[in-house]
Scaffold this motif. Structure first.
Motif, PDB file in Angstrom:
ATOM      1  N   ILE A  75       0.864  -1.168   0.134  1.00 50.01           N
ATOM      2  CA  ILE A  75      -0.099   0.041   0.274  1.00 50.01           C
ATOM      3  C   ILE A  75       1.007   1.385   0.115  1.00 50.01           C
ATOM      4  CG2 ILE A  75      -1.618   1.304   1.086  1.00 50.01           C
ATOM      5  CD1 ILE A  75      -2.905  -1.248   0.294  1.00 50.01           C
ATOM      6  N   VAL A  76       0.570   2.137  -1.051  1.00 50.03           N
ATOM      7  CA  VAL A  76       1.148   3.782  -0.838  1.00 50.03           C
ATOM      8  C   VAL A  76       0.035   4.468  -0.528  1.00 50.03           C
ATOM      9  CG1 VAL A  76       2.219   5.329  -2.142  1.00 50.03           C
ATOM     10  CG2 VAL A  76       2.965   2.947  -2.653  1.00 50.03           C
ATOM     11  N   ASP A  77       0.046   5.010   0.811  1.00 46.36           N
ATOM     12  CA  ASP A  77      -1.242   5.834   1.126  1.00 46.36           C
ATOM     13  C   ASP A  77      -0.789   7.248   0.432  1.00 46.36           C
ATOM     14  OD1 ASP A  77      -2.845   7.641   2.251  1.00 46.36           O
ATOM     15  OD2 ASP A  77      -2.514   6.695   4.416  1.00 46.36           O
ATOM     16  N   ALA A  78      -1.713   7.566  -0.624  1.00 44.59           N
ATOM     17  CA  ALA A  78      -1.430   8.780  -1.188  1.00 44.59           C
ATOM     18  C   ALA A  78      -1.849  10.182  -0.669  1.00 44.59           C
ATOM     19  CB  ALA A  78      -1.790   8.645  -2.559  1.00 44.59           C
ATOM     20  N   HIS A  79      -2.437  10.052   0.542  1.00 39.73           N
ATOM     21  CA  HIS A  79      -3.031  11.463   1.123  1.00 39.73           C
ATOM     22  C   HIS A  79      -3.216  11.088   2.676  1.00 39.73           C
ATOM     23  CE1 HIS A  79      -5.898  14.842   0.901  1.00 39.73           C
ATOM     24  NE2 HIS A  79      -5.588  14.685   2.120  1.00 39.73           N
ATOM     25  N   HIS A  80      -2.488  11.568   3.367  1.00 36.87           N
ATOM     26  CA  HIS A  80      -2.481  11.571   4.998  1.00 36.87           C
ATOM     27  C   HIS A  80      -2.162  12.737   5.590  1.00 36.87           C
ATOM     28  CE1 HIS A  80       1.671  10.520   6.425  1.00 36.87           C
ATOM     29  NE2 HIS A  80       1.891   9.983   5.310  1.00 36.87           N
ATOM     30  N   HIS A  81      -2.356  12.917   6.779  1.00 37.08           N
ATOM     31  CA  HIS A  81      -1.930  14.240   7.575  1.00 37.08           C
ATOM     32  C   HIS A  81      -1.286  13.790   8.838  1.00 37.08           C
ATOM     33  CE1 HIS A  81      -4.247  16.630   4.977  1.00 37.08           C
ATOM     34  NE2 HIS A  81      -5.374  15.921   5.207  1.00 37.08           N
ATOM     35  N   LEU A  82      -0.212  14.642   9.295  1.00 43.98           N
ATOM     36  CA  LEU A  82       0.176  14.545  10.733  1.00 43.98           C
ATOM     37  C   LEU A  82       0.061  16.036  11.299  1.00 43.98           C
ATOM     38  CD1 LEU A  82       3.471  12.100   9.749  1.00 43.98           C
ATOM     39  CD2 LEU A  82       1.238  11.439  10.814  1.00 43.98           C
ATOM     40  N   TRP A  83       0.258  16.214  12.513  1.00 44.69           N
ATOM     41  CA  TRP A  83       0.429  17.416  13.359  1.00 44.69           C
ATOM     42  C   TRP A  83       0.967  17.206  14.417  1.00 44.69           C
ATOM     43  CZ3 TRP A  83      -4.407  16.100  11.250  1.00 44.69           C
ATOM     44  CH2 TRP A  83      -5.270  15.745  12.212  1.00 44.69           C
ATOM     45  N   ASP A  84       1.769  18.038  15.056  1.00 44.04           N
ATOM     46  CA  ASP A  84       2.266  18.247  16.151  1.00 44.04           C
ATOM     47  C   ASP A  84       2.007  19.411  16.994  1.00 44.04           C
ATOM     48  OD1 ASP A  84       3.958  18.003  18.537  1.00 44.04           O
ATOM     49  OD2 ASP A  84       5.839  17.476  17.513  1.00 44.04           O
ATOM     50  N   LEU A  85       1.110  19.266  17.898  1.00 50.28           N
ATOM     51  CA  LEU A  85       0.687  20.430  18.633  1.00 50.28           C
ATOM     52  C   LEU A  85       1.818  20.900  19.810  1.00 50.28           C
ATOM     53  CD1 LEU A  85      -3.362  19.934  18.562  1.00 50.28           C
ATOM     54  CD2 LEU A  85      -1.856  21.131  16.994  1.00 50.28           C
ATOM     55  N   GLU A  86       2.730  20.181  20.105  1.00 45.39           N
ATOM     56  CA  GLU A  86       3.528  20.467  21.098  1.00 45.39           C
ATOM     57  C   GLU A  86       5.067  21.056  20.649  1.00 45.39           C
ATOM     58  OE1 GLU A  86       2.668  19.931  24.266  1.00 45.39           O
ATOM     59  OE2 GLU A  86       0.930  19.180  23.378  1.00 45.39           O
ATOM     60  N   ASN A  87       5.010  21.017  19.090  1.00 45.26           N
ATOM     61  CA  ASN A  87       6.171  21.540  18.691  1.00 45.26           C
ATOM     62  C   ASN A  87       6.026  23.009  18.357  1.00 45.26           C
ATOM     63  OD1 ASN A  87       8.335  22.112  16.644  1.00 45.26           O
ATOM     64  ND2 ASN A  87       7.886  20.273  15.526  1.00 45.26           N
ATOM     65  N   GLU A  88       7.065  23.635  18.817  1.00 48.96           N
ATOM     66  CA  GLU A  88       7.048  25.224  18.908  1.00 48.96           C
ATOM     67  C   GLU A  88       7.105  25.800  17.633  1.00 48.96           C
ATOM     68  OE1 GLU A  88       9.990  26.916  21.471  1.00 48.96           O
ATOM     69  OE2 GLU A  88       8.933  25.868  23.269  1.00 48.96           O
ATOM     70  N   LYS A  89       7.792  25.080  16.502  1.00 57.26           N
ATOM     71  CA  LYS A  89       8.014  25.543  14.881  1.00 57.26           C
ATOM     72  C   LYS A  89       6.430  25.147  14.291  1.00 57.26           C
ATOM     73  CE  LYS A  89      12.678  25.656  14.710  1.00 57.26           C
ATOM     74  NZ  LYS A  89      14.076  25.327  13.579  1.00 57.26           N
ATOM     75  N   THR A  90       5.885  24.271  14.602  1.00 58.59           N
ATOM     76  CA  THR A  90       4.750  24.215  13.783  1.00 58.59           C
ATOM     77  C   THR A  90       3.356  24.567  14.510  1.00 58.59           C
ATOM     78  OG1 THR A  90       4.275  21.944  14.764  1.00 58.59           O
ATOM     79  CG2 THR A  90       5.629  21.966  12.842  1.00 58.59           C
ATOM     80  N   LYS A  91       2.396  25.139  13.619  1.00 56.81           N
ATOM     81  CA  LYS A  91       1.341  25.626  14.045  1.00 56.81           C
ATOM     82  C   LYS A  91      -0.026  25.435  13.230  1.00 56.81           C
ATOM     83  CE  LYS A  91      -0.199  30.620  14.720  1.00 56.81           C
ATOM     84  NZ  LYS A  91      -0.010  31.935  14.875  1.00 56.81           N
ATOM     85  N   TYR A  92      -0.944  24.997  13.805  1.00 56.18           N
ATOM     86  CA  TYR A  92      -2.147  24.767  13.314  1.00 56.18           C
ATOM     87  C   TYR A  92      -3.212  25.188  13.904  1.00 56.18           C
ATOM     88  CZ  TYR A  92       0.981  21.252  11.222  1.00 56.18           C
ATOM     89  OH  TYR A  92       2.056  20.309  10.748  1.00 56.18           O
ATOM     90  N   SER A  93      -3.445  26.609  13.622  1.00 55.00           N
ATOM     91  CA  SER A  93      -4.774  27.350  14.229  1.00 55.00           C
ATOM     92  C   SER A  93      -6.151  26.823  13.854  1.00 55.00           C
ATOM     93  CB  SER A  93      -4.403  28.817  13.907  1.00 55.00           C
ATOM     94  OG  SER A  93      -3.168  29.364  13.887  1.00 55.00           O
ATOM     95  N   TRP A  94      -6.220  26.092  12.818  1.00 52.70           N
ATOM     96  CA  TRP A  94      -7.559  25.824  12.341  1.00 52.70           C
ATOM     97  C   TRP A  94      -7.916  24.744  13.450  1.00 52.70           C
ATOM     98  CZ3 TRP A  94      -8.301  20.317  11.591  1.00 52.70           C
ATOM     99  CH2 TRP A  94      -7.094  19.804  11.361  1.00 52.70           C
ATOM    100  N   LEU A  95      -7.079  23.852  14.253  1.00 50.83           N
ATOM    101  CA  LEU A  95      -7.377  23.032  15.142  1.00 50.83           C
ATOM    102  C   LEU A  95      -7.557  23.320  16.473  1.00 50.83           C
ATOM    103  CD1 LEU A  95      -7.549  19.713  15.044  1.00 50.83           C
ATOM    104  CD2 LEU A  95      -5.149  19.683  15.428  1.00 50.83           C
ATOM    105  N   MET A  96      -7.188  24.579  16.642  1.00 51.60           N
ATOM    106  CA  MET A  96      -7.369  25.135  17.778  1.00 51.60           C
ATOM    107  C   MET A  96      -8.649  25.926  18.296  1.00 51.60           C
ATOM    108  SD  MET A  96      -4.649  23.455  18.923  1.00 51.60           S
ATOM    109  CE  MET A  96      -4.915  24.064  20.585  1.00 51.60           C
ATOM    110  N   VAL A  97      -9.369  26.259  17.160  1.00 49.04           N
ATOM    111  CA  VAL A  97     -10.490  27.099  17.345  1.00 49.04           C
ATOM    112  C   VAL A  97     -11.504  26.359  18.415  1.00 49.04           C
ATOM    113  CG1 VAL A  97     -10.394  28.059  15.131  1.00 49.04           C
ATOM    114  CG2 VAL A  97     -11.789  25.900  15.403  1.00 49.04           C
ATOM    115  N   SER A  98     -12.032  27.272  19.013  1.00 45.81           N
ATOM    116  CA  SER A  98     -13.262  26.952  19.949  1.00 45.81           C
ATOM    117  C   SER A  98     -14.419  26.215  19.138  1.00 45.81           C
ATOM    118  CB  SER A  98     -13.914  28.179  20.688  1.00 45.81           C
ATOM    119  OG  SER A  98     -12.610  28.699  21.324  1.00 45.81           O
ATOM    120  N   GLU A  99     -15.400  25.584  19.836  1.00 43.66           N
ATOM    121  CA  GLU A  99     -16.531  24.936  19.388  1.00 43.66           C
ATOM    122  C   GLU A  99     -17.537  25.796  18.914  1.00 43.66           C
ATOM    123  OE1 GLU A  99     -20.204  21.930  20.507  1.00 43.66           O
ATOM    124  OE2 GLU A  99     -18.486  22.243  21.893  1.00 43.66           O
ATOM    125  N   GLY A 100     -17.910  25.767  17.599  1.00 40.87           N
ATOM    126  CA  GLY A 100     -18.786  26.833  16.989  1.00 40.87           C
ATOM    127  C   GLY A 100     -17.865  27.765  16.062  1.00 40.87           C
TER     128      GLY A 100
END
Length: 143
Positions: free
Chosen positions: A6-31
């Motif tokens: 299997i070659v997975d042609a589309h996956h995501h990883l994220w590290d919320l503890e890493n100071e150099k990476t930032k995923y603001s979309w994931l940190m929004v409040s409910e709503g």
């Protein structure tokens, strides 16, 4: 057919503890989230998590698709993923679909920075941005 490679042609990883990476979309409040409540996935999802989820598959290669990393520093995600691939026994991901905003004046610099990494890097949203902006900067290193 039990052990199909299997070659997975589309996956995501994220590290919320890493100071150099930032995923603001994931940190929004409910709503505030675009697709509903992200609470269930509001935690780091690392390569070991992914490999555990895929443990019943004969995963031989993978392609990481940018995970809506901070648009102002998209190369930070590419750098993090390169370190993962270099240092993890699985040697994944094997390719990255990275982000570069072609409407920004520094797009050539961003593209050059992405190309400094060993993983095969391609660009996300390239065609979409061409349609939106007639003043696209061209760059010779686009793969």
């Amino acid at each position: 057919m039990d052990n199909i490679p299997i070659v997975d042609a589309h996956h995501h990883l994220w590290d919320l503890e890493n100071e150099k990476t930032k995923y603001s979309w994931l940190m929004v409040s409910e709503g505030e989230a675009f697709f509903g409540d992200y609470g269930a996935i509001r935690k780091s999802y690392l390569l070991d998590d992914y490999l555990n989820d895929a443990k019943n598959q004969n995963l031989i290669k993978s392609v990481h698709v940018q995970a809506e990393h901070d648009d102002d520093s998209p190369v930070n995600e590419t750098e993090w993923l390169q370190r993962l691939a270099d240092n993890h026994n699985a040697k994944l991901p094997n390719a990255i679909v990275a982000f570069a905003d072609f409407s920004k004046s520094n797009v050539a610099d961003i593209l050059d920075q992405h190309q400094e990494f060993n993983i095969h890097v391609v660009l996300d949203r390239f065609y979409h941005l061409i349609q939106m902006n007639q003043n696209i900067h061209t760059h010779q290193k686009i793969i």
